[in-house]
Scaffold this motif. Structure first.
Motif, PDB file in Angstrom:
ATOM      1  N   HIS A 197      75.094  64.654  46.639  1.00 32.98           N
ATOM      2  CA  HIS A 197      73.889  64.001  46.112  1.00 32.98           C
ATOM      3  C   HIS A 197      72.960  63.550  47.221  1.00 32.98           C
ATOM      4  CE1 HIS A 197      76.265  64.181  42.588  1.00 32.98           C
ATOM      5  NE2 HIS A 197      77.025  63.151  42.880  1.00 32.98           N
ATOM      6  N   SER A 198      73.099  64.070  48.393  1.00 33.45           N
ATOM      7  CA  SER A 198      72.161  63.704  49.449  1.00 33.45           C
ATOM      8  C   SER A 198      72.175  64.831  50.460  1.00 33.45           C
ATOM      9  CB  SER A 198      72.579  62.390  50.118  1.00 33.45           C
ATOM     10  OG  SER A 198      73.741  62.584  50.879  1.00 33.45           O
ATOM     11  N   THR A 199      71.264  64.788  51.395  1.00 34.56           N
ATOM     12  CA  THR A 199      71.293  65.816  52.417  1.00 34.56           C
ATOM     13  C   THR A 199      72.292  65.404  53.493  1.00 34.56           C
ATOM     14  OG1 THR A 199      69.548  64.729  53.626  1.00 34.56           O
ATOM     15  CG2 THR A 199      68.874  66.427  52.068  1.00 34.56           C
ATOM     16  N   ALA A 200      72.731  66.378  54.253  1.00 27.96           N
ATOM     17  CA  ALA A 200      73.644  66.076  55.343  1.00 27.96           C
ATOM     18  C   ALA A 200      72.939  65.215  56.386  1.00 27.96           C
ATOM     19  CB  ALA A 200      74.150  67.370  55.972  1.00 27.96           C
ATOM     20  N   GLU A 201      71.637  65.413  56.491  1.00 33.21           N
ATOM     21  CA  GLU A 201      70.858  64.622  57.442  1.00 33.21           C
ATOM     22  C   GLU A 201      70.967  63.136  57.102  1.00 33.21           C
ATOM     23  OE1 GLU A 201      66.714  65.232  57.146  1.00 33.21           O
ATOM     24  OE2 GLU A 201      66.265  63.937  58.844  1.00 33.21           O
ATOM     25  N   GLU A 202      70.828  62.818  55.804  1.00 32.81           N
ATOM     26  CA  GLU A 202      70.936  61.414  55.392  1.00 32.81           C
ATOM     27  C   GLU A 202      72.320  60.862  55.703  1.00 32.81           C
ATOM     28  OE1 GLU A 202      67.711  61.387  51.724  1.00 32.81           O
ATOM     29  OE2 GLU A 202      69.731  62.114  51.379  1.00 32.81           O
ATOM     30  N   LEU A 203      73.324  61.718  55.481  1.00 32.86           N
ATOM     31  CA  LEU A 203      74.695  61.252  55.717  1.00 32.86           C
ATOM     32  C   LEU A 203      74.925  60.917  57.187  1.00 32.86           C
ATOM     33  CD1 LEU A 203      77.493  60.855  54.351  1.00 32.86           C
ATOM     34  CD2 LEU A 203      78.040  63.137  55.093  1.00 32.86           C
ATOM     35  N   VAL A 204      74.441  61.757  58.084  1.00 37.24           N
ATOM     36  CA  VAL A 204      74.706  61.480  59.495  1.00 37.24           C
ATOM     37  C   VAL A 204      73.719  60.451  60.071  1.00 37.24           C
ATOM     38  CG1 VAL A 204      75.794  63.698  59.971  1.00 37.24           C
ATOM     39  CG2 VAL A 204      73.369  63.434  60.394  1.00 37.24           C
ATOM     40  N   SER A 205      72.662  60.137  59.327  1.00 38.72           N
ATOM     41  CA  SER A 205      71.725  59.128  59.832  1.00 38.72           C
ATOM     42  C   SER A 205      72.112  57.721  59.417  1.00 38.72           C
ATOM     43  CB  SER A 205      70.316  59.389  59.303  1.00 38.72           C
ATOM     44  OG  SER A 205      69.974  60.717  59.437  1.00 38.72           O
ATOM     45  N   ALA A 206      72.998  57.594  58.438  1.00 33.03           N
ATOM     46  CA  ALA A 206      73.293  56.264  57.903  1.00 33.03           C
ATOM     47  C   ALA A 206      73.998  55.397  58.944  1.00 33.03           C
ATOM     48  CB  ALA A 206      74.167  56.408  56.665  1.00 33.03           C
ATOM     49  N   LEU A 207      73.674  54.091  58.889  1.00 36.73           N
ATOM     50  CA  LEU A 207      74.337  53.131  59.779  1.00 36.73           C
ATOM     51  C   LEU A 207      75.418  52.397  59.003  1.00 36.73           C
ATOM     52  CD1 LEU A 207      71.199  51.669  61.522  1.00 36.73           C
ATOM     53  CD2 LEU A 207      72.959  53.046  62.598  1.00 36.73           C
ATOM     54  N   THR A 208      76.389  51.884  59.731  1.00 39.24           N
ATOM     55  CA  THR A 208      77.467  51.166  59.052  1.00 39.24           C
ATOM     56  C   THR A 208      77.694  49.837  59.748  1.00 39.24           C
ATOM     57  OG1 THR A 208      79.021  52.325  60.466  1.00 39.24           O
ATOM     58  CG2 THR A 208      78.655  53.248  58.291  1.00 39.24           C
ATOM     59  N   ASN A 209      78.281  48.894  59.032  1.00 38.88           N
ATOM     60  CA  ASN A 209      78.364  47.573  59.635  1.00 38.88           C
ATOM     61  C   ASN A 209      79.702  47.210  60.267  1.00 38.88           C
ATOM     62  OD1 ASN A 209      79.481  47.427  57.151  1.00 38.88           O
ATOM     63  ND2 ASN A 209      78.007  45.988  56.297  1.00 38.88           N
ATOM     64  N   LEU A 210      80.815  47.621  59.672  1.00 39.08           N
ATOM     65  CA  LEU A 210      82.085  47.191  60.285  1.00 39.08           C
ATOM     66  C   LEU A 210      82.375  47.956  61.581  1.00 39.08           C
ATOM     67  CD1 LEU A 210      84.693  46.572  57.484  1.00 39.08           C
ATOM     68  CD2 LEU A 210      83.667  44.929  59.035  1.00 39.08           C
ATOM     69  N   ASP A 211      82.194  49.243  61.512  1.00 35.35           N
ATOM     70  CA  ASP A 211      82.359  50.051  62.719  1.00 35.35           C
ATOM     71  C   ASP A 211      80.978  50.387  63.245  1.00 35.35           C
ATOM     72  OD1 ASP A 211      85.353  50.887  62.781  1.00 35.35           O
ATOM     73  OD2 ASP A 211      84.708  51.052  60.710  1.00 35.35           O
ATOM     74  N   LYS A 212      80.804  50.196  64.510  1.00 33.07           N
ATOM     75  CA  LYS A 212      79.483  50.456  65.079  1.00 33.07           C
ATOM     76  C   LYS A 212      79.085  51.910  64.921  1.00 33.07           C
ATOM     77  CE  LYS A 212      77.183  47.413  67.637  1.00 33.07           C
ATOM     78  NZ  LYS A 212      76.783  46.696  68.830  1.00 33.07           N
ATOM     79  N   LEU A 213      80.053  52.795  65.220  1.00 27.82           N
ATOM     80  CA  LEU A 213      79.738  54.208  65.121  1.00 27.82           C
ATOM     81  C   LEU A 213      80.041  54.697  63.706  1.00 27.82           C
ATOM     82  CD1 LEU A 213      81.082  55.686  68.448  1.00 27.82           C
ATOM     83  CD2 LEU A 213      78.714  55.472  67.723  1.00 27.82           C
ATOM     84  N   PRO A 214      79.041  55.206  63.010  1.00 27.90           N
ATOM     85  CA  PRO A 214      79.262  55.654  61.641  1.00 27.90           C
ATOM     86  C   PRO A 214      80.356  56.713  61.536  1.00 27.90           C
ATOM     87  CG  PRO A 214      76.922  55.621  62.151  1.00 27.90           C
ATOM     88  CD  PRO A 214      77.629  55.333  63.418  1.00 27.90           C
ATOM     89  N   VAL A 215      80.467  57.554  62.570  1.00 21.35           N
ATOM     90  CA  VAL A 215      81.502  58.592  62.536  1.00 21.35           C
ATOM     91  C   VAL A 215      82.889  57.971  62.472  1.00 21.35           C
ATOM     92  CG1 VAL A 215      82.618  60.295  63.983  1.00 21.35           C
ATOM     93  CG2 VAL A 215      80.186  60.382  63.653  1.00 21.35           C
ATOM     94  N   ASN A 216      83.083  56.898  63.248  1.00 18.90           N
ATOM     95  CA  ASN A 216      84.381  56.234  63.224  1.00 18.90           C
ATOM     96  C   ASN A 216      84.670  55.672  61.851  1.00 18.90           C
ATOM     97  OD1 ASN A 216      84.775  56.821  65.818  1.00 18.90           O
ATOM     98  ND2 ASN A 216      84.504  54.749  66.610  1.00 18.90           N
ATOM     99  N   LYS A 217      83.643  55.139  61.214  1.00 20.65           N
ATOM    100  CA  LYS A 217      83.852  54.609  59.874  1.00 20.65           C
ATOM    101  C   LYS A 217      84.370  55.717  58.969  1.00 20.65           C
ATOM    102  CE  LYS A 217      81.597  53.988  55.607  1.00 20.65           C
ATOM    103  NZ  LYS A 217      81.795  52.812  54.809  1.00 20.65           N
ATOM    104  N   ILE A 218      83.731  56.865  59.025  1.00 18.54           N
ATOM    105  CA  ILE A 218      84.112  57.937  58.096  1.00 18.54           C
ATOM    106  C   ILE A 218      85.513  58.446  58.404  1.00 18.54           C
ATOM    107  CG2 ILE A 218      83.561  60.275  57.357  1.00 18.54           C
ATOM    108  CD1 ILE A 218      80.631  59.567  57.631  1.00 18.54           C
ATOM    109  N   THR A 219      85.800  58.715  59.672  1.00 17.78           N
ATOM    110  CA  THR A 219      87.125  59.276  59.966  1.00 17.78           C
ATOM    111  C   THR A 219      88.237  58.261  59.714  1.00 17.78           C
ATOM    112  OG1 THR A 219      86.728  58.762  62.283  1.00 17.78           O
ATOM    113  CG2 THR A 219      86.372  61.015  61.618  1.00 17.78           C
ATOM    114  N   LYS A 220      87.972  56.996  60.058  1.00 11.72           N
ATOM    115  CA  LYS A 220      89.005  55.973  59.806  1.00 11.72           C
ATOM    116  C   LYS A 220      89.192  55.754  58.316  1.00 11.72           C
ATOM    117  CE  LYS A 220      88.355  52.789  63.647  1.00 11.72           C
ATOM    118  NZ  LYS A 220      87.808  51.438  63.838  1.00 11.72           N
TER     119      LYS A 220
END
Lengths: 401, 370
Positions: free
Chosen positions: A139-162
């Protein structure tokens, strides 16, 4: 005299080789790509978004963190991945460096058509790791997914993999899938790949804005959502919630989860939480036809009992076991039926048949999709409640007395 | 000929390092798919039989290297020609291993460094080693044997602890029957790496205790063979037969999969370290055999002066023998085994043994008759 001359000449010559500066890459000249997102392009085939870490702003430590955003996203287009990556150099001052890439996001559109055209570049490159995880942006573009910021983990990638790791072991509706797993599924005749879905929830305007992170409840956030089912390299459907869990059960990736069962006519009355789950898939043959046997064994504890039930009675526990077994079996059966409906062998039953009976497999392999749709599958669940937390009977037991 | 003397243990280590050399790095027996490990073991058995031939020849002429007893067995001219053939073969094989080594590094980490730079660094080191003599190489071997084993054991532990091994990937056994396995063994694994023991016919006289030749060499072959078979099995069990066949360097892919406790990962450097060590010994021994052979054949008093010219031949040939990696591998798989390895490792030694046997029987009979 001559000897001294020769030695000093040698020393000078050796200097140029031993300094090790041939192809040196200084840390400050590298742009670490953390994630890549693939979208369908307008003029070119792909639009690739590179999520690049901003090293100064993620430095760890008590108060050493910088002020700016932890990541920067650049988007470039190309007919192949290499073309897009080279085009990106027009926008990025540093050399793109892929050794630390941890996530590949693919938009639904690309997943439905054209995902195969990026896989070889990822598989072949010596710098890129095939242990990188892959997700489909829903329901979104991949661009939006990789641009999103997250709060608990600084790096959004870490949030997703963890997050994928945690939810795989705590809930079991998603499972970690990396490039290698995906490719193994694509290539094999007897197995189709599944890939996690990821969703950007909330207000899309707020994606990638630092002020959104100033709130305790951010307006946008990322969530693992569903399992994408592939067939012949194309996304064909989604498995959600219990059905996704059924798939993960068969793949033997569920560790813990929650199973609700009815009691005294009340729905969702008792919750059992397995802590260890083991799935064994075997094949036997009858009249030249394969029959799949799935044996699931789990043990756990009762995490909730919202009804009047006597948990001190072993007979009652046994009854709960039976109900849990029924519930798990139903979930698994439903997933299998759904997969059979779309004729996509995401469980790898074909590979089991292949290993157990290579001769028969040669006959079945050409028409495996249809064979799979009519495959007989037996599911047997053995569930054991071992303990019930730090209370014996629930308060309901005394309340109704 | 150099007057070197080495211990049986040093010989054993050299055999192990030589045999494992590049064989562990490339997907050995990949044509047999998931049965690669069986093809390796089958190749080992063939290789041991072959070694018995070399051993018999050595028994007839215990103080001479191959190039010398070739002339004793087949006469001066034919023997000299065959000796020259063997020298060229050794140079060519050293060239191939050097190319393997360079290609591996240029495809994996030094992606923009020219091949000749990497190769010249390696060959310069080896030339220095050859210049110092065989004993030095043997001692270096002792030093590195421990390091290689430490890395191998650490690697195996890490792979199994990471839960990467799926034994079921090794099934079905004999999926396509026994033919591909035997075919792979005959065409590839007997000759590479086990038949390459023909190089050691040049070194056997160096051993200080001739009684231990069989123990040191065959023991080394068995150990190396088992190691290679285990590696092949681990590769298949980790990657699956399909990815195993698709990888240029399966072991590198396997090691790259190790991810333990969030920080023990990307251990490719273990592979690179092994690559440099294994490459060094394999090239050195081929190179030394060529140098010793030339010195022996052309009656050089001092072999040291040969290490530079032959080293440069190897270096420049390594860059020019193939224009791309695909060509290099294709030659290695299809041309070398049939036209070089089989004749030089198997057919010629068999003939030599028959002739040597006939000659020596005559010799033994004549004194008793007189």
């Amino acid at each position: 005299m001559r000897k001294i001359f020769v030695i000093s000449l040698l020393m000078v010559l050796v200097l140029s080789v031993l300094s090790g500066c041939w192809n040196q890459k200084e840390l400050t000249d590298l742009a670490f790509v953390m994630a890549m997102g693939f979208d369908k392009g307008e003029n070119k085939k792909f639009e690739v978004s590179f999520q690049i870490v901003n090293p100064g702003n993620v430095s760890s430590g008590q108060n050493g963190a910088g002020q700016g955003l932890p990541i920067a996203v650049y988007k470039s287009a190309g007919n192949t991945l290499t073309e897009a990556a080279r085009n990106a150099t027009k926008m990025i001052s540093r050399r793109l460096y892929y050794s630390h890439t941890n996530l590949i996001a693919i938009s639904e559109e690309v997943a439905r058509d054209g995902i195969l055209d990026v896989m070889d570049a990822l598989d072949r490159d010596p710098e890129f790791r095939t242990t990188t995880q892959i997700v489909v942006a829903r329901h979104s573009t991949a661009e939006e997914l990789v641009s999103a910021l997250t709060n608990l983990d600084k790096l959004p990638v870490n949030k997703i993999t963890k997050e994928l790791k945690t939810t795989e072991s705590m809930l079991g509706e998603n499972t970690r899938v990396n490039i290698d797993d995906f490719l193994a599924g694509l290539v094999s005749n007897g197995k189709e790949p599944v890939v996690n879905g990821y969703i950007v929830k909330g207000n899309k305007e707020q994606i990638g804005r630092a002020d959104d992170l100033q709130k305790t409840k951010t307006e946008t956030f990322l969530e693992a959502n569903g399992l994408a089912v592939f067939k012949n390299g194309k996304l064909t459907g989604w498995f959600e919630h219990e059905k996704a869990r059924g798939v993960v059960y068969v793949l033997d990736k569920v560790q813990s989860t929650d199973i609700n069962i009815p009691w005294n006519g009340k729905k969702h009355a008792i919750t059992m939480a397995p802590i260890r789950t083991k799935t064994k898939v075997s094949v036997h043959f009858k009249n030249g036809k394969p029959i799949i046997n799935i044996a699931i064994e789990d043990e756990g504890f009762i995490s909730e009992a919202n009804t009047d039930v006597d948990l001190t009675d072993p007979k009652v526990i046994e009854k709960i076991d039976k109900l849990v077994e029924k519930e798990i079996k139903q979930q698994v059966m439903e997933s299998i039926k759904d997969a059979q409906k779309i004729k996509s062998d995401i469980f790898g039953f074909g590979e089991r048949v292949h290993r157990a009976n290579p001769k028969l497999w040669k006959k079945l392999k050409g028409n495996w999709d249809n064979q799979f749709a009519e495959l007989k599958v037996n599911v047997k669940v053995d569930s054991y409640v071992r303990r019930e937390g730090i209370r014996t009977n629930p308060f309901w037991f005394n309340m109704n007395k | 000929m150099e007057k070197a003397k080495i211990k049986a243990s040093q010989m054993f280590i050299l055999v192990v390092l030589f045999e494992m050399g590049s064989a562990i790095l490339v997907g050995l027996g990949v044509q047999a798919k998931q049965d690669a490990w069986m093809a390796v073991l089958l190749g080992l058995m063939g290789g041991l039989l072959l070694f018995l031939i070399y051993y018999r020849l050595f028994k007839y002429y215990p103080d001479l290297p191959l190039t010398s007893y070739l002339q004793k067995i087949t006469g001066k001219w034919i023997g000299g020609l065959l000796g020259l053939l063997y020298i060229i073969y050794f140079i060519y094989m050293a060239t191939r291993v050097l190319r393997d080594f360079g290609e591996l590094l240029t495809t994996t980490i030094y992606t923009s460094t020219p091949l000749i730079v990497i190769n010249s660094l390696m060959i310069l080191t080896i030339m220095y080693g050859i210049h110092k003599g065989f004993e030095v190489i043997a001692r270096v071997g002792e030093l590195y044997f421990g390091i290689v084993y430490f890395m191998a054991i650490a690697g195996i532990i890490l792979i199994s602890v990471s839960g990467l091994i799926h034994i079921e990937f090794l099934q079905p056994v004999f999926e396509y029957g026994w033919k591909p396995v035997v075919g792979t063994a005959l065409k590839q694994t007997i000759t590479f790496p086990f038949g390459e023991m023909v190089v050691f016919t040049m070194f056997l006289p160096f051993l200080n205790n001739h009684k231990k030749v069989k123990l040191a060499c065959m023991g080394g072959m068995i150990l190396a063979g088992i190691n290679i078979a285990i590696t092949a099995a681990i590769n298949v069990a980790t990657l699956g037969a399909e990815l195993f066949t698709r990888s240029n360097f399966p072991l590198l892919t396997t090691i790259g999969k190790i991810q333990l406790a969030n920080f023990i990962e990307r251990l490719d450097v273990l592979f690179m370290l092994y690559l440099v060590v294994g490459g060094f010994f394999k090239i050195s021994l081929y190179f030394y055999a060529a140098v010793a052979g030339t010195a022996d054949l052309f009656k050089f008093k001092n072999h040291q002066m040969l290490s530079f010219p032959i080293g440069f031949i190897i270096l420049f040939a390594s860059v020019t023998i193939a224009s791309n990696y695909a060509e290099h591998i294709k030659e290695g798989l299809d041309v070398i085994p049939v036209y070089l390895n089989w004749p030089l490792q198997i057919i010629i030694p068999c003939f030599l043994l028959v002739i040597a046997f006939l000659r020596n029987r005559k010799k033994k009979k004549t004194p008793s008759a007189s």
